[in-house]
Design a protein around this motif. Structure first.
Motif, PDB file in Angstrom:
ATOM      1  N   LYS A  94      63.862 -56.367   5.173  1.00  0.00           N
ATOM      2  CA  LYS A  94      65.045 -55.906   5.882  1.00  0.00           C
ATOM      3  C   LYS A  94      66.256 -56.360   5.073  1.00  0.00           C
ATOM      4  CE  LYS A  94      67.282 -55.844  10.408  1.00  0.00           C
ATOM      5  NZ  LYS A  94      67.011 -56.062  11.849  1.00  0.00           N
ATOM      6  N   LEU A  95      67.100 -55.414   4.646  1.00  0.00           N
ATOM      7  CA  LEU A  95      68.316 -55.713   3.903  1.00  0.00           C
ATOM      8  C   LEU A  95      69.516 -55.527   4.809  1.00  0.00           C
ATOM      9  CD1 LEU A  95      69.979 -56.291   1.328  1.00  0.00           C
ATOM     10  CD2 LEU A  95      69.809 -53.825   0.801  1.00  0.00           C
ATOM     11  N   ASP A  96      70.363 -56.544   4.869  1.00  0.00           N
ATOM     12  CA  ASP A  96      71.544 -56.472   5.724  1.00  0.00           C
ATOM     13  C   ASP A  96      72.724 -57.085   4.985  1.00  0.00           C
ATOM     14  OD1 ASP A  96      73.127 -55.964   7.945  1.00  0.00           O
ATOM     15  OD2 ASP A  96      71.646 -56.756   9.357  1.00  0.00           O
ATOM     16  N   SER A  97      73.899 -56.955   5.566  1.00  0.00           N
ATOM     17  CA  SER A  97      75.117 -57.481   4.959  1.00  0.00           C
ATOM     18  C   SER A  97      75.864 -58.374   5.938  1.00  0.00           C
ATOM     19  CB  SER A  97      76.037 -56.329   4.521  1.00  0.00           C
ATOM     20  OG  SER A  97      77.299 -56.823   4.127  1.00  0.00           O
ATOM     21  N   GLY A  98      76.434 -59.450   5.410  1.00  0.00           N
ATOM     22  CA  GLY A  98      77.237 -60.331   6.239  1.00  0.00           C
ATOM     23  C   GLY A  98      78.520 -59.684   6.703  1.00  0.00           C
ATOM     24  N   ARG A 147      81.400 -60.333  -8.127  1.00  0.00           N
ATOM     25  CA  ARG A 147      81.236 -59.317  -9.166  1.00  0.00           C
ATOM     26  C   ARG A 147      80.515 -59.813 -10.422  1.00  0.00           C
ATOM     27  NH1 ARG A 147      86.837 -55.871  -8.682  1.00  0.00           N
ATOM     28  NH2 ARG A 147      85.883 -54.653 -10.350  1.00  0.00           N
ATOM     29  N   VAL A 148      79.605 -60.774 -10.238  1.00  0.00           N
ATOM     30  CA  VAL A 148      78.774 -61.170 -11.381  1.00  0.00           C
ATOM     31  C   VAL A 148      77.383 -60.559 -11.300  1.00  0.00           C
ATOM     32  CG1 VAL A 148      79.989 -63.322 -11.801  1.00  0.00           C
ATOM     33  CG2 VAL A 148      78.006 -63.314 -10.273  1.00  0.00           C
ATOM     34  N   GLY A 149      77.094 -59.818 -10.223  1.00  0.00           N
ATOM     35  CA  GLY A 149      75.814 -59.115 -10.145  1.00  0.00           C
ATOM     36  C   GLY A 149      74.837 -59.648  -9.126  1.00  0.00           C
ATOM     37  N   LYS A 150      75.301 -60.422  -8.152  1.00  0.00           N
ATOM     38  CA  LYS A 150      74.379 -60.960  -7.137  1.00  0.00           C
ATOM     39  C   LYS A 150      73.747 -59.845  -6.320  1.00  0.00           C
ATOM     40  CE  LYS A 150      77.457 -63.488  -5.117  1.00  0.00           C
ATOM     41  NZ  LYS A 150      78.601 -63.089  -5.960  1.00  0.00           N
ATOM     42  N   THR A 151      74.556 -58.880  -5.909  1.00  0.00           N
ATOM     43  CA  THR A 151      74.037 -57.769  -5.110  1.00  0.00           C
ATOM     44  C   THR A 151      73.043 -56.943  -5.920  1.00  0.00           C
ATOM     45  OG1 THR A 151      76.077 -57.639  -3.810  1.00  0.00           O
ATOM     46  CG2 THR A 151      74.658 -55.701  -3.816  1.00  0.00           C
ATOM     47  N   LEU A 172      63.547 -61.155   4.682  1.00  0.00           N
ATOM     48  CA  LEU A 172      64.902 -60.860   5.157  1.00  0.00           C
ATOM     49  C   LEU A 172      65.872 -61.127   4.017  1.00  0.00           C
ATOM     50  CD1 LEU A 172      67.054 -60.244   7.348  1.00  0.00           C
ATOM     51  CD2 LEU A 172      67.011 -62.706   7.893  1.00  0.00           C
ATOM     52  N   ALA A 173      66.699 -60.135   3.693  1.00  0.00           N
ATOM     53  CA  ALA A 173      67.691 -60.266   2.627  1.00  0.00           C
ATOM     54  C   ALA A 173      69.073 -59.972   3.194  1.00  0.00           C
ATOM     55  CB  ALA A 173      67.369 -59.294   1.492  1.00  0.00           C
ATOM     56  N   ILE A 174      69.999 -60.913   3.002  1.00  0.00           N
ATOM     57  CA  ILE A 174      71.362 -60.739   3.517  1.00  0.00           C
ATOM     58  C   ILE A 174      72.355 -60.950   2.385  1.00  0.00           C
ATOM     59  CG2 ILE A 174      73.078 -61.485   5.190  1.00  0.00           C
ATOM     60  CD1 ILE A 174      70.848 -62.563   6.914  1.00  0.00           C
ATOM     61  N   ASP A 175      73.127 -59.939   2.087  1.00  0.00           N
ATOM     62  CA  ASP A 175      74.158 -60.002   1.064  1.00  0.00           C
ATOM     63  C   ASP A 175      75.469 -60.462   1.707  1.00  0.00           C
ATOM     64  OD1 ASP A 175      75.003 -59.752  -1.559  1.00  0.00           O
ATOM     65  OD2 ASP A 175      75.606 -57.662  -1.337  1.00  0.00           O
ATOM     66  N   GLU A 176      76.268 -61.220   0.967  1.00  0.00           N
ATOM     67  CA  GLU A 176      77.552 -61.744   1.468  1.00  0.00           C
ATOM     68  C   GLU A 176      77.360 -62.526   2.765  1.00  0.00           C
ATOM     69  OE1 GLU A 176      80.112 -61.722  -0.315  1.00  0.00           O
ATOM     70  OE2 GLU A 176      79.773 -60.127  -1.780  1.00  0.00           O
ATOM     71  N   GLY A 203      55.490 -67.519   7.774  1.00  0.00           N
ATOM     72  CA  GLY A 203      55.345 -66.815   6.502  1.00  0.00           C
ATOM     73  C   GLY A 203      56.543 -66.037   6.030  1.00  0.00           C
ATOM     74  N   ILE A 204      57.625 -65.958   6.813  1.00  0.00           N
ATOM     75  CA  ILE A 204      58.753 -65.120   6.404  1.00  0.00           C
ATOM     76  C   ILE A 204      59.495 -65.746   5.226  1.00  0.00           C
ATOM     77  CG2 ILE A 204      60.505 -66.163   7.918  1.00  0.00           C
ATOM     78  CD1 ILE A 204      61.457 -63.189   8.400  1.00  0.00           C
ATOM     79  N   ARG A 205      59.971 -64.898   4.362  1.00  0.00           N
ATOM     80  CA  ARG A 205      60.799 -65.309   3.233  1.00  0.00           C
ATOM     81  C   ARG A 205      62.219 -64.802   3.466  1.00  0.00           C
ATOM     82  NH1 ARG A 205      55.626 -64.570   1.524  1.00  0.00           N
ATOM     83  NH2 ARG A 205      54.878 -65.765  -0.274  1.00  0.00           N
ATOM     84  N   VAL A 206      63.209 -65.600   3.051  1.00  0.00           N
ATOM     85  CA  VAL A 206      64.611 -65.228   3.278  1.00  0.00           C
ATOM     86  C   VAL A 206      65.399 -65.442   1.988  1.00  0.00           C
ATOM     87  CG1 VAL A 206      66.715 -65.676   4.602  1.00  0.00           C
ATOM     88  CG2 VAL A 206      64.472 -65.894   5.710  1.00  0.00           C
ATOM     89  N   ILE A 207      66.233 -64.468   1.643  1.00  0.00           N
ATOM     90  CA  ILE A 207      67.134 -64.610   0.501  1.00  0.00           C
ATOM     91  C   ILE A 207      68.528 -64.199   0.951  1.00  0.00           C
ATOM     92  CG2 ILE A 207      66.465 -62.312  -0.331  1.00  0.00           C
ATOM     93  CD1 ILE A 207      67.164 -63.253  -3.150  1.00  0.00           C
TER      94      ILE A 207
END
Length: 394
Positions: free
Chosen positions: A62-66, A43-47, A93-97, A117-121
């Motif tokens: 692509k946004l996904d969640s753990g 709850r500090v604002g990562k999402t 590729l973006a994955i939250d949690e 070339g793919i970037r991942v966060i």
């Protein structure tokens, strides 16, 4: 109880206003075939930081969640066919949690090694779990950044320096979690902090390290809350909690890795009388510290001003070093004769000493033992009139 109102912030909502975080924009941190890992407390604002970036990126993402069971199954499978099909056609590729995905490091390694070339966060709240999973598999393939409750430098996007100084009492009592700053009333801020302290603060530790005794953890945090700024004796904590010293050490390590507390060790080079075998512990947010002891009175009704100020300065300086890429070794310094300095930073081959005073009423000079033992050092007293130059220099 003193009424403290964030009049300007209280009128804003997450949808109508956004704090500018230190890492915005993320473009310079996202590199081809690398993984950007953003750690931080819940709850500090990562999402929000992640979603804001995706709104403006020109990359196909692509946004996904753990939390997604199917995603967990695919990325933990080590099945090249499944994993590569999962990201086919995407540039980002973006994955939250992400810490909720077993063996996430190996899955990400396959992606950055096999997709040109793919970037991942990815974001994760429990650093000890996520770091353990991504560390070895992603050696040389990742960058890590920590995100904390809002720093004074970040709040300059909302307030000017005069206004921040005017609101110091509020930061000392309620801290800097984004939703706390945006709460419409003092009661709402207290409810949010109490919920975080009682529900979210230990969630990662209890879930991921299979610790069942949450009461012992909370009791330990309460003991630490009353010892902010003082050296902590592990044997004393163990006695008060009725556990062994080894358990106390383990719990302290987990609490630090879960972004609840911050440890500061003693500094020593050449004086026998210097205290080095104990550590000090601070809370990553003043509001959490006050929530644990249920103390939200105004400064005119409490006697821990110095403790609140020291905790605030230690953590704000931590944010400044992190966001400003100031690489330093940090310590406190004290002798058995009670001469002390709150914070020592060692960088660029030099020592810098800082003493934190809420209400300095006289000229404070560096301790004589320090001056005699360590030449070519700098010393400064940090107080409400000059603190912004220390944590948010122009």
């Amino acid at each position: 109880m003193q009424l403290l109102v964030f009049d300007k912030l209280a009128k804003m909502t997450y949808t109508g206003f956004m704090f500018k975080r230190a890492y915005e924009p993320l473009d310079t941190l996202l590199l081809p075939n690398k993984v950007l890992v953003i750690y931080g407390p819940r709850r500090v604002g990562k999402t929000t930081l992640l979603q804001n970036h995706l709104k403006q990126t020109p990359l196909k993402y692509k946004l996904d969640s753990g939390d997604n069971l199917r995603t967990q199954q695919i990325l933990s499978s080590q099945d090249f066919g499944q994993i590569l099909a999962y990201v086919e056609g995407y540039e980002l590729l973006a994955i939250d949690e992400a810490q909720n995905i077993p063996n996430i490091g190996m899955g990400l390694k396959i992606i950055v090694d096999q997709v040109p070339g793919i970037r991942v966060i990815v974001t994760g709240s429990s650093s000890f779990e996520l770091a353990g999973q991504v560390g070895e598999p992603l050696t040389g393939r990742k960058f890590t950044q920590n995100l904390y409750p809002l720093a004074q430098s970040e709040l300059l996007s909302v307030h000017n320096r005069f206004e921040l100084r005017e609101k110091l009492a509020e930061f000392l009592i309620f801290g800097s979690y984004p939703e706390v700053l945006l709460a419409p009333s003092q009661r709402a801020r207290i409810e949010i902090l109490t919920e975080i302290a009682n529900t979210y603060l230990l969630k990662d530790i209890l879930a991921l390290d299979r610790i069942k005794n949450s009461r012992t953890l909370l009791d330990l945090l309460k003991l630490l809350a009353f010892q902010v700024g003082s050296e902590v004796a592990l044997t004393e904590l163990a006695t008060q909690l009725a556990v062994d010293v080894k358990t106390v050490k383990r719990y302290l390590d987990l609490l630090e890795k879960a972004f609840v507390i911050y440890r500061l060790n003693g500094f020593s080079r050449n004086l026998r009388q210097e205290v080095t075998n104990k550590a000090k512990y601070y809370f990553l947010d003043n509001g959490i510290r006050n929530a644990l002891i249920a103390q939200f009175n105004g400064l005119d009704q409490r006697n821990d001003h110095g403790v609140l100020w020291e905790n605030f300065m230690i953590t704000e300086r931590l944010k400044h070093r992190t966001y400003g890429s100031l690489y330093a070794n940090v310590y406190f310094w004290r002798t058995y004769q009670q001469q002390e300095i709150d914070l020592i930073e060692e960088h660029d081959g030099k020592l810098y000493g800082y003493e934190f005073k809420w209400s300095p009423n006289k000229v404070i000079r560096p301790p004589s033992a320090w001056v005699e033992a360590y030449k070519n050092t700098e010393f400064q007293v940090i107080h409400p009139d000059n603190y912004l130059e220390f944590v948010a220099p122009e």
